[in-house]
Design a protein around this motif. Structure first.
Motif, short mmCIF file in Angstrom:
data_model
loop_
_atom_site.label_atom_id
_atom_site.label_comp_id
_atom_site.label_asym_id
_atom_site.label_seq_id
_atom_site.Cartn_x
_atom_site.Cartn_y
_atom_site.Cartn_z
N PHE A 190 0.83 -1.20 0.00
CA PHE A 190 0.00 0.00 0.00
C PHE A 190 0.87 1.25 0.00
O PHE A 190 0.62 2.22 -0.74
N GLN A 191 1.92 1.24 0.81
CA GLN A 191 2.84 2.37 0.88
C GLN A 191 3.54 2.59 -0.45
O GLN A 191 3.66 3.73 -0.92
N ARG A 192 4.00 1.52 -1.08
CA ARG A 192 4.67 1.66 -2.39
C ARG A 192 3.71 2.22 -3.43
O ARG A 192 4.09 3.04 -4.27
N THR A 193 2.45 1.77 -3.39
CA THR A 193 1.48 2.26 -4.37
C THR A 193 1.27 3.76 -4.21
O THR A 193 1.21 4.50 -5.20
N VAL A 194 1.17 4.24 -2.97
CA VAL A 194 1.00 5.67 -2.73
C VAL A 194 2.19 6.45 -3.27
O VAL A 194 2.05 7.48 -3.94
N ILE A 195 3.40 5.97 -2.98
CA ILE A 195 4.60 6.68 -3.43
C ILE A 195 4.71 6.65 -4.95
O ILE A 195 5.07 7.66 -5.59
N LYS A 196 4.39 5.51 -5.56
CA LYS A 196 4.46 5.42 -7.03
C LYS A 196 3.49 6.38 -7.70
O LYS A 196 3.80 6.98 -8.73
N GLU A 197 2.30 6.52 -7.12
CA GLU A 197 1.30 7.42 -7.71
C GLU A 197 1.62 8.88 -7.44
O GLU A 197 1.26 9.75 -8.23
N LEU A 198 2.31 9.17 -6.34
CA LEU A 198 2.68 10.55 -6.04
C LEU A 198 3.91 11.01 -6.81
O LEU A 198 4.11 12.22 -7.00
N ALA A 199 4.73 10.07 -7.26
CA ALA A 199 5.99 10.42 -7.92
C ALA A 199 5.81 11.36 -9.11
O ALA A 199 6.59 12.31 -9.27
N PRO A 200 4.80 11.18 -9.99
CA PRO A 200 4.68 12.09 -11.15
C PRO A 200 4.09 13.45 -10.82
O PRO A 200 4.02 14.31 -11.69
N GLN A 201 3.66 13.67 -9.59
CA GLN A 201 2.98 14.91 -9.25
C GLN A 201 3.97 15.96 -8.72
O GLN A 201 5.02 15.61 -8.17
N PRO A 202 3.64 17.23 -8.89
CA PRO A 202 4.54 18.31 -8.41
C PRO A 202 4.44 18.49 -6.91
O PRO A 202 3.93 19.50 -6.41
N VAL A 203 4.92 17.51 -6.17
CA VAL A 203 4.88 17.54 -4.72
C VAL A 203 6.26 17.13 -4.19
O VAL A 203 7.07 16.56 -4.91
N ALA A 204 6.50 17.44 -2.93
CA ALA A 204 7.74 17.05 -2.26
C ALA A 204 7.46 15.85 -1.37
O ALA A 204 6.48 15.85 -0.61
N LEU A 205 8.29 14.83 -1.48
CA LEU A 205 8.16 13.64 -0.65
C LEU A 205 9.21 13.68 0.45
O LEU A 205 10.40 13.89 0.18
N VAL A 206 8.76 13.49 1.66
CA VAL A 206 9.64 13.46 2.83
C VAL A 206 9.38 12.16 3.56
O VAL A 206 8.22 11.79 3.78
N GLY A 207 10.45 11.47 3.95
CA GLY A 207 10.29 10.18 4.58
C GLY A 207 11.08 10.03 5.86
O GLY A 207 12.14 10.63 6.03
N ILE A 208 10.52 9.22 6.76
CA ILE A 208 11.21 8.81 7.99
C ILE A 208 11.15 7.29 8.05
O ILE A 208 10.06 6.72 8.14
N ASP A 209 12.31 6.66 7.97
CA ASP A 209 12.39 5.21 7.90
C ASP A 209 13.53 4.72 8.77
O ASP A 209 14.68 4.67 8.33
N CYS A 210 13.20 4.39 10.00
CA CYS A 210 14.25 3.94 10.93
C CYS A 210 14.75 2.53 10.62
O CYS A 210 15.80 2.14 11.12
N LYS A 211 13.99 1.77 9.82
CA LYS A 211 14.47 0.44 9.41
C LYS A 211 15.49 0.54 8.28
O LYS A 211 16.19 -0.43 7.99
N LYS A 212 15.50 1.67 7.58
CA LYS A 212 16.49 1.97 6.53
C LYS A 212 16.34 1.12 5.28
O LYS A 212 17.22 1.15 4.42
N ILE A 213 15.26 0.37 5.13
CA ILE A 213 15.13 -0.50 3.97
C ILE A 213 13.83 -0.27 3.19
O ILE A 213 13.71 -0.72 2.06
N GLU A 214 12.86 0.43 3.79
CA GLU A 214 11.57 0.59 3.12
C GLU A 214 11.53 1.80 2.20
O GLU A 214 11.01 1.73 1.09
N LEU A 215 12.09 2.93 2.62
CA LEU A 215 12.01 4.17 1.85
C LEU A 215 13.31 4.54 1.16
O LEU A 215 13.29 5.33 0.21
N SER A 216 14.42 4.00 1.61
CA SER A 216 15.69 4.39 1.02
C SER A 216 15.81 4.05 -0.47
O SER A 216 16.48 4.78 -1.20
N PRO A 217 15.18 2.99 -0.99
CA PRO A 217 15.25 2.77 -2.45
C PRO A 217 14.63 3.88 -3.28
O PRO A 217 14.93 4.00 -4.47
N PHE A 218 13.75 4.69 -2.68
CA PHE A 218 13.09 5.77 -3.41
C PHE A 218 13.81 7.10 -3.23
O PHE A 218 13.22 8.16 -3.46
N ALA A 219 15.07 7.08 -2.83
CA ALA A 219 15.78 8.30 -2.43
C ALA A 219 15.83 9.34 -3.53
O ALA A 219 15.85 10.55 -3.25
#
Length: 441
Positions: A190-219
């Motif tokens: 679900f999280q990946r789907t949200v990020i994938k759909e937001l990627a083409p939009q003129p918005v800023a993505l900010v992430g907090i990922d203490c596991k370091k493996i879920e959001l870092s691939p989208f850096a």
């Protein structure tokens, strides 16, 4: 005669094969016609059997008594129209005096068996009129999103609803949300789907990922990323500094005077001229427990984090800052301030959970039926979830499978849209240290 029997056998065999292997095709070829005929011929009998009729009026009863005729039959609610859809049939029904929409909602399961469909949902279209959606097959078994969806700025399609419609994440309507789910429940998809759909939009993505493996691939698509609690506290406070700066801009642009039209008074970023409008910020927190739990009884860092999250949830919408919080649990055991934070999160999505109390944390103040539905999600239905609304309504959804590679590819493709935010500059990911999976995509 033999050729006719062969033709009938071929048609029947094809219909059964399609129903087994391709239920969507079966519905479009045979199911719609059979269901429409069944409704037309059995409508009055089904309404009577499901106790959705009302007695005849007093005047008709009196006339029948005076003329010594048989008492008139029960009055059936009038079927206004029947409209086939891609996944089912929609009925618009005019209720009789004395009926309410809750009676049709309570009879949904009886209607499902009577009309021989997979699912029945009901809602009040307008006073006196109820709309019933009949779903012909299990649309959540194999999720196929429609080709055309109602996309827009900050409005993205993320899942398919059990009645065949599309579930949208609309940040303008629901600015902050919480998504809860056990391990292997589909929460990360679900999280990946949200990020994938937001990627083409003129918005800023900010992430907090203490596991370091879920959001870092989208850096490549993130304007700021924190991978430990210390950086997360600093990042959230930097967001508050930016929020206060945006409020200063809005206040300067208000220019309220006696002759200023109400429509020109700015109260949020959407009232600002486009040249001055700051970019919206979507804050994704992968696991809230990593930020809220602490071994110390009074942890100053934790207090900073929770205080900043509460302030962003209370004041961030007008400044264009939106929160998406994910976690396995989101209860008071995480410490002080969690209940206050949860109360500010309008959107509630619960995937499969291991205990009832977790579902109650999200839906306890919405609907007990939503709590029960969340505990009934099977292990084989990853990505299936229950969405609750502040109105007390709820529905089942399922997210289409989005692999890590698909989400990373979308972030890399639209990396040039990543805005530079001066307040968050020191949290900008170093692309040279991005994971190998981002390079491979």
């Amino acid at each position: 005669m033999s050729w006719l029997l062969i033709a009938v056998a071929i048609v029947v065999g094809s219909a059964l094969l399609l129903k087994w292997r391709r239920p969507a095709w079966y519905w479009l070829t045979f199911g719609i016609l059979l269901c429409a005929l069944r409704i037309r011929f059995r409508y009055a009998a089904v309404m009577d059997a499901c106790h959705l009729t009302v007695p005849a009026s007093r005047l008709r009863l009196a006339l029948a008594r005076w003329s010594k005729k048989p008492a008139p039959q029960q009055r059936v609610p009038r079927l206004l129209w029947l409209r086939p859809t891609r996944t089912g049939v929609r009925l618009r029904i005019k209720m009789r005096p004395g009926q309410d929409a809750f009676e049709f909602s309570a009879a949904a399961d009886r209607l499902r068996h009577s009309f021989g469909v997979h699912q029945v949902t009901s809602r009040e279209a307008k006073p006196g009129v109820v709309e019933i959606a009949l779903t012909g097959y299990d649309v959540l078994k194999h999720v196929q999103m429609p080709v055309k969806t109602d996309r827009g700025l900050l409005k993205i399609p993320v899942a398919l609803v059990e009645d065949g419609s599309v579930h949208y994440r609309d940040y303008r309507e629901v600015p902050h949300s919480v998504t809860v789910g056990a391990t292997q429940s589909g929460k990360s998809v679900f999280q990946r789907t949200v990020i994938k759909e937001l990627a083409p939009q003129p918005v800023a993505l900010v992430g907090i990922d203490c596991k370091k493996i879920e959001l870092s691939p989208f850096a490549r698509r993130f304007s700021a990323l924190a991978d430990n609690a210390d950086d997360a506290a600093d990042l959230l406070e930097a967001l508050m500094v930016r929020m206060e700066g945006i409020y200063d801009v809005i206040r300067l642009e208000q220019r309220i005077s006696a002759d200023t039209p109400d429509a020109e008074i700015a109260a949020n970023i959407w009232d600002l001229p486009e040249a001055l409008r700051p970019v919206p910020i979507m804050v994704t927190i992968d696991e809230i427990a990593e930020l809220a739990m602490s071994s110390k009884r009074h942890d100053p860092r934790r207090d900073r984090i929770i205080t900043a999250l509460i302030r962003l949830a209370q004041l961030g919408r007008a400044a264009g800052i939106f929160l998406d919080i994910y976690g396995q649990r989101f209860g008071s055991e995480l410490g002080d301030g969690i209940t206050m934070l949860r109360a500010q999160l309008t959107g509630r999505t619960v995937h499969r959970v291991n205990d009832e109390s977790t579902a109650k944390m999200a839906f306890g103040d919405i609907s007990p039926y939503a709590v029960f539905a969340a505990t009934q999600i099977p292990n084989t239905r990853r990505g299936m979830a229950v969405v609750g609304y502040s109105t007390g309504e709820w529905t089942r959804i399922r997210t289409p499978h989005t692999s890590m590679r698909q989400a990373v590819a979308a972030c890399n493709r639209y990396a040039d849209l990543t805005p530079d935010l001066p307040e968050l500059a020191r949290f900008r990911p170093v692309l040279g240290l991005a994971p190998a999976v981002a390079e491979a995509a």
